[in-house]
Design a protein around this motif. Structure first.
Motif, short mmCIF file in Angstrom:
data_model
loop_
_atom_site.label_atom_id
_atom_site.label_comp_id
_atom_site.label_asym_id
_atom_site.label_seq_id
_atom_site.Cartn_x
_atom_site.Cartn_y
_atom_site.Cartn_z
N SER A 124 -52.66 46.57 -9.87
CA SER A 124 -52.88 45.51 -8.88
C SER A 124 -52.28 45.95 -7.55
N ARG A 125 -52.62 45.23 -6.50
CA ARG A 125 -52.09 45.59 -5.17
C ARG A 125 -51.03 44.58 -4.74
N ASP A 126 -50.23 44.99 -3.76
CA ASP A 126 -49.15 44.14 -3.26
C ASP A 126 -49.43 43.74 -1.82
N LEU A 127 -49.02 42.53 -1.47
CA LEU A 127 -49.13 42.09 -0.08
C LEU A 127 -47.88 42.57 0.65
N ILE A 128 -48.06 43.54 1.57
CA ILE A 128 -46.90 44.17 2.21
C ILE A 128 -47.05 44.15 3.73
N PHE A 129 -46.01 43.70 4.41
CA PHE A 129 -45.94 43.80 5.87
C PHE A 129 -44.91 44.88 6.20
N TRP B 104 -56.81 34.75 -3.25
CA TRP B 104 -56.42 36.16 -3.13
C TRP B 104 -56.23 36.82 -4.49
N ASN B 105 -56.56 36.10 -5.56
CA ASN B 105 -56.37 36.67 -6.90
C ASN B 105 -57.20 37.93 -7.12
N PHE C 245 -40.08 47.33 4.80
CA PHE C 245 -41.25 46.76 4.12
C PHE C 245 -40.89 45.35 3.67
N ARG D 175 -42.39 42.62 1.10
CA ARG D 175 -43.41 42.45 0.06
C ARG D 175 -43.36 41.03 -0.50
N TYR D 176 -44.57 40.44 -0.60
CA TYR D 176 -44.66 39.07 -1.13
C TYR D 176 -44.88 39.13 -2.64
N ASP D 177 -44.07 38.37 -3.36
CA ASP D 177 -44.21 38.30 -4.81
C ASP D 177 -45.01 37.03 -5.14
N PHE D 178 -46.23 37.22 -5.61
CA PHE D 178 -47.10 36.06 -5.86
C PHE D 178 -46.63 35.22 -7.05
N ASN D 179 -45.81 35.79 -7.92
CA ASN D 179 -45.30 35.00 -9.04
C ASN D 179 -44.06 34.21 -8.64
N LEU E 228 -53.92 44.12 4.15
CA LEU E 228 -52.47 43.99 3.93
C LEU E 228 -52.13 44.15 2.45
N PHE E 229 -53.14 44.08 1.60
CA PHE E 229 -52.91 44.29 0.17
C PHE E 229 -52.97 45.78 -0.09
N ARG E 230 -51.82 46.35 -0.42
CA ARG E 230 -51.74 47.81 -0.54
C ARG E 230 -51.52 48.22 -2.00
N PRO E 231 -52.05 49.39 -2.35
CA PRO E 231 -51.83 49.86 -3.72
C PRO E 231 -50.36 50.15 -3.98
N TYR F 181 -52.34 49.52 10.10
CA TYR F 181 -53.05 48.25 10.01
C TYR F 181 -54.48 48.42 10.49
N GLU G 264 -48.98 46.40 -16.54
CA GLU G 264 -50.37 46.76 -16.23
C GLU G 264 -50.70 48.14 -16.81
N LYS H 82 -58.75 37.56 -13.65
CA LYS H 82 -57.88 37.78 -12.49
C LYS H 82 -56.41 37.63 -12.84
N MET I 86 -43.38 46.97 -8.61
CA MET I 86 -42.83 45.75 -9.22
C MET I 86 -42.86 45.87 -10.75
N TYR J 120 -37.36 45.64 1.99
CA TYR J 120 -36.81 46.93 1.53
C TYR J 120 -36.71 47.86 2.73
#
Lengths: 231, 520
Positions: free
Chosen positions: B136-141, B125-126, B153, B155-159, A60-63, A45, A155, A202, A149, B166
Motif C-alpha cells: 500500500s502507499r503512504d500519504l507523505i508531506f 482514498w482507500n 517527512f 506521514r499520515y496514519d490512516f488507522n 502525495l500517496f507514495r510507495p 511534487y 501486507e 480495499k 509502517m 520523521y
C-alpha cells in the motif's frame, strides 16, 4: 514418531526448492533495497496547475521504502507454491513412488497433513523469514526515511500467502484424475480468479479473508481427492 | 459425522470452483460476441447518424444552454460561446438579450468576471491504500530547507489518524493531530475520519500546506511550522462540501480580494469562514435554495453566492431521479440567481436569468442501433444465469435508495445480466429438464438431485455444465429390470439389483464355484 519421520522426509525433499527460493529472495531483495537510494523514492511534487501551485492529491500517496521488494516477493512465493506442489504431488506419480509412501501403516489424512505442514514450514522458513529480515533491515538499518509502517509486514505476509493458494491449486490439479485439458485445468484457472479477488478489496482484513476462503475452497477438495484416489 | 460433513462440504466446494470458471468462460464468450455485434451494427447503422434538425427557437435555446454563464461584480450576466477548434481559442460574449458584446481571443477579453471558488467533495482514498504488488502507499508531506533539500517527512496514519514527523535519520520529530503539534503520543487527539484534503505550495515557501477536512471539522496544516490550526469544528453537523476562494497564498493569490471558505452542510444553511479578519458567519438562505447547486465567488469588496436549479424539479434526491426519468424528453427550465452576501449573513438579490434547455433528440438510426443492440443482447445473454437478473434488480433497488452495497459489481452484473426473460427462463427450464432426465438413471438420492436442479435453474448453462462435469457416468441396462442405470453406484436405483459378477471358476480361491461349474 511416524508423523515426524514423514515430516523429515517431506522437508528433505522440499529443501532444495525452499533454499533456492530463500537464496533468490535474499540476494535480489537486498540488492533491490540497497540500490534504491532515497532520491528515487522521493520524487518532486506534481503540480496540478503551475499558476495555482496546487498539489495533485494522488501524488502525495507514495510507495513504501520496501515497495521495490514487493514484486519479487510475490513472484517467488507463486513460484515456490508451484514448485512444492509439483515436488510433493506430481513427482511421486512420475517416479511411481506413491505406493511406497501410501501402503504403510499410516492414514492418508496423516500423509496429507504432513505434506501441507512441510509446505507451510517451507514458506515460513524461506520466504517469510527472509521477508522479515528485509523488513527489519529497512526499519532499523537502512538509510531510508520514513521507515515502513508495521502493517507493511502484514501486507508482505499477504503476498506470501498467495503462494500457498497456488500450492493448493496445483496440488489439486496434480491429484485429479481427469484429462489435463478438462476439469484438471480448472484449479489453475481458479488461481487467476482468486488472485484478482484477493487483491480487489480495499481493506487488508478483506484481502486476508478472500485468501483464506480461496485456500479453503481448494484445500478441502484436495483432501477429499487425496483420500479417495487410487494411486 | 464430521468427516461426512467435510466430505459433502468439499464436494460443494469443488462444484463452486467449476461453476465460477464456467461463469467466467461464459462471460468472456458473451463479451466477445457482444463486442463483435456492436462493431458490425455500428458499421451498419451509425455512419449516417445525424441529429434531427432543431427548430430555430430550439437552436437558440440550445446555444444559450451550452454557453458559459459568467457574472461581472455588479451582477450582470454574460454568455460566453467558446470556439475550441480555433488555433487561438476565441470567444464570443453575449448579453442576456442575445446581443454580441465582444468577439476575439480569450486572453484579450476586456471583462473581469468573478472567479468561482475551488470545490471540494468527499473522496474515498482507500483505493490509494489498497495492497498491490508494491504494497500500500503512504500519504507523505515533505519539508525542505532553503536549498530545496528534504529534511523532514510527515506521514499520515490512516488507522491511527494522525501525522508522524520523521527526520532523515528516521527519528520521530513529533506528532500532528487534532490537538496540534505534540512531542509525545499521550498528547495526541486523533482526527476524525478524513473526508478529503487539498494541498498547495505557498508562494513564499517550498513546503506544502494542506486543508484537512474531517467529518465535522476543518484544519489547516503547516508542516514547515509544525502547526495544525482548527478552522472550524462542530461535532453535531457533518460537513458535506467546501468552497475555498482566494484562500491559498500561492503565486496567484490576490491580496486585495477577500478570502474565505464556504462550509456547506446537507440540511443546514452554509457557514462563511472569512480569513481576514477570521470569523464564521452563518448564512441565512431560504430553505428552497438550500439544496440547489451553489457556486461561490469573491471580489475586492464582497462575497457572492450563485444558485442554479431546475424550476419544476423536486429537491429531494429520490424524487428528483424519478422526475428526471419521466421528463427526459421534455424541455428543462433552468434558473440562475446571483446574490451578494452581506456582513450579517443575509443575502441581497443581484440578478436572475431563466433559460430553457431543449430535450435531447437522437437520430432514427441511433434509435435503431440501440434497439438492435438490445435485441442482440437478449439473444446473447439467453444462457446467463437468471439469478444474475434477480441480483441486478436487487442491487439497482439498493443503489436507488442510496445504499451503495456491492457497487463494484455493477459492471460485472450489467454485462452478464440476461435482458430477455422470454429467452433465458425457457433456456433454464429446458436445461433443468435435461438435468432431470440425465440424473434419473444415475440418482443417488433425491436431495442431491433437487439441489442440482435448483443450481441448474439458477445458473442456467453454467450450472448445467457444472452438473455434467461432476455427475456424468456411463449408463448400462440393468440385467434384472432392464432399465438404464448409472455405473456410479453398485446397485440399480430402480430394482436395487447389484451389478452382475462374472461366474467363478474352479481355480478361484476366494469365491465358491458356481453350480454350473460343479455340474461337470
Amino acid at each position: 514418531m511416524k508423523y515426524l519421520a514423514l515430516l523429515r522426509k517431506e522437508i528433505r525433499e522440499c529443501l532444495p526448492w525452499v533454499l533456492l527460493a530463500a537464496g533468490i529472495l535474499f540476494v535480489f531483495g537486498f540488492q533491490m533495497l540497497l540500490n534504491n537510494p532515497i532520491q528515487s523514492i522521493i520524487f518532486p511534487y506534481h503540480l496540478d496547475d503551475q499558476a495555482n501551485e496546487t498539489i495533485e492529491s494522488a501524488y502525495l500517496f507514495r510507495p513504501s521504502t520496501v515497495a521495490s521488494v514487493g514484486s519479487i516477493l510475490l513472484f517467488i512465493s507463486l513460484c515456490l507454491g508451484a514448485a512444492l506442489s509439483i515436488r510433493q504431488f506430481w513427482f511421486p506419480s512420475f517416479t511411481r513412488t506413491w505406493a511406497f509412501l501410501l501402503h504403510r501403516n499410516i492414514t492418508r489424512t496423516a500423509v496429507f497433513l504432513v505434506k501441507i505442514t512441510a509446505a507451510v514450514l517451507g514458506f515460513v522458513l524461506s520466504i517469510l523469514s527472509i521477508w522479515t529480515l528485509l523488513f527489519l533491515y529497512s526499519v532499523f538499518a537502512a538509510d531510508y526515511s520514513p521507515p515502513p509502517m508495521p502493517h507493511v509486514w502484514l501486507e508482505g505476509l499477504f503476498l506470501i500467502s498467495q503462494g500457498l493458494v497456488v500450492y493448493f491449486a496445483s496440488s489439486l490439479s496434480s491429484v485429479l484424475t481427469a484429462k489435463w485439458y478438462t476439469t484438471r485445468l480448472f484449479p489453475v484457472i481458479f488461481v487467476f480468479m482468486s488472485l484478482y479477488f484477493c487483491f480487489y478489496p480495499k481493506t487488508p482484513a478483506l484481502n486476508f479473508l478472500c485468501t483464506g476462503l480461496s485456500m479453503l475452497i481448494l484445500a478441502l477438495p484436495l483432501w477429499q481427492e487425496f483420500r479417495n484416489r487410487q494411486f | 459425522m464430521i468427516r461426512s460433513i467435510i466430505r459433502s462440504f468439499s464436494s460443494a466446494l469443488k462444484a463452486v470452483i467449476i461453476l465460477l470458471i464456467m461463469l467466467l468462460i461464459l462471460l468472456v464468450i458473451q463479451a466477445v460476441s457482444l463486442d463483435i455485434l456492436q462493431i458490425s451494427l455500428r458499421k451498419q447503422y451509425l455512419p449516417d447518424s445525424e441529429q434531427p434538425a432543431l427548430s430555430e427557437t430550439e437552436q437558440l435555446q440550445q446555444r444559450i444552454a451550452e454557453a458559459d454563464k459568467v457574472f461581472l461584480p455588479d451582477g450582470t450576466l454574460h454568455l460566453l460561446h467558446s470556439d475550441w477548434t480555433a488555433r487561438r481559442q476565441t470567444i464570443e460574449v453575449y448579453d442576456t438579450a442575445g446581443r454580441l458584446l465582444w468577439k476575439g481571443s480569450r486572453t484579450d477579453q476586456p471583462y473581469e468576471y468573478l472567479k468561482p471558488a475551488d470545490e471540494l467533495y468527499k473522496e474515498d482514498w482507500n483505493g490509494c491504500l489498497r495492497i498491490s504488488q508494491n504494497f500500500s502507499r503512504d500519504l507523505i508531506f515533505t519539508v525542505s530547507n532553503e536549498k530545496k533539500q528534504i529534511k523532514e517527512f510527515w506521514r499520515y496514519d490512516f488507522n491511527k489518524r494522525y501525522f508522524t514527523g520523521y527526520n532523515l535519520q528516521k527519528q520521530i520529530l513529533g506528532y500532528l493531530s487534532a490537538s496540534g503539534f505534540s512531542e509525545s503520543r499521550s498528547e495526541i487527539r486523533p482526527f476524525e475520519r478524513l473526508q478529503n484534503f487539498h494541498a498547495w505550495i505557498p508562494a513564499a515557501s517550498w513546503n506544502a500546506r494542506c486543508l484537512l477536512w474531517t467529518e465535522h471539522s476543518l484544519y489547516e496544516a503547516d508542516f514547515e511550522k509544525r502547526s495544525m490550526e482548527i478552522l472550524y469544528e462542530n461535532p453535531f453537523v457533518p460537513i458535506s462540501r467546501l468552497f475555498a476562494v482566494n484562500w491559498k497564498e500561492t503565486a496567484s493569490y490576490k491580496p486585495s480580494f477577500l478570502s474565505a471558505i464556504l462550509i456547506d452542510f446537507i440540511d443546514q444553511p452554509p457557514i462563511l469562514l472569512q480569513k481576514n479578519p477570521r470569523k464564521a458567519i452563518p448564512l441565512q438562505i431560504p430553505d428552497e435554495l438550500c439544496k440547489t447547486r451553489k457556486t461561490f465567488y469573491s471580489s475586492e469588496q464582497t462575497f457572492y453566492l450563485q444558485f442554479q436549479w431546475l424550476l419544476k424539479a423536486p429537491m429531494d434526491n429520490k424524487q428528483y431521479r424519478k422526475w428526471f426519468q419521466e421528463n427526459r424528453d421534455k424541455p428543462f427550465d433552468y434558473r440562475i440567481e446571483l446574490y451578494q452576501i452581506r456582513e450579517d449573513g443575509t443575502l441581497e438579490h443581484l440578478s436572475q436569468f431563466d433559460y430553457i434547455k431543449p430535450p435531447y433528440k437522437s437520430s432514427p438510426s441511433v434509435n435503431l442501433y440501440v434497439t438492435k443492440l438490445c435485441q442482440f443482447k437478449g439473444w446473447v445473454t439467453f444462457s446467463s444465469p437468471p439469478c444474475f437478473a434477480w441480483l441486478y434488480k436487487t442491487l439497482i433497488a439498493l443503489w436507488k435508495s442510496e445504499r451503495y452495497i456491492l457497487k463494484d459489481l455493477k459492471e460485472f452484473t450489467e454485462r452478464m445480466e440476461p435482458t430477455n426473460p422470454y429467452l433465458y427462463y425457457p433456456a433454464a427450464s429446458v436445461l433443468t429438464i435435461l438435468t432431470l432426465l440425465h440424473y434419473k438413471p444415475r440418482r443417488v438420492g433425491w436431495f442431491k438431485g433437487t439441489v442440482w436442479l435448483a443450481v441448474v435453474f439458477c445458473f442456467n448453462l453454467a450450472g448445467f455444465l457444472t452438473y455434467l462435469a461432476l455427475n456424468h457416468y456411463p449408463v448400462v441396462r440393468c440385467h434384472s429390470c432392464g432399465r438404464r442405470r448409472g455405473l456410479n453406484r453398485p446397485d440399480c436405483p430402480a430394482c436395487r439389483a447389484p451389478l452382475p459378477s462374472p461366474p467363478a471358476r474352479d481355480t478361484d480361491l476366494i469365491y465358491p464355484p458356481s453350480p454350473q461349474t460343479t455340474a461337470f
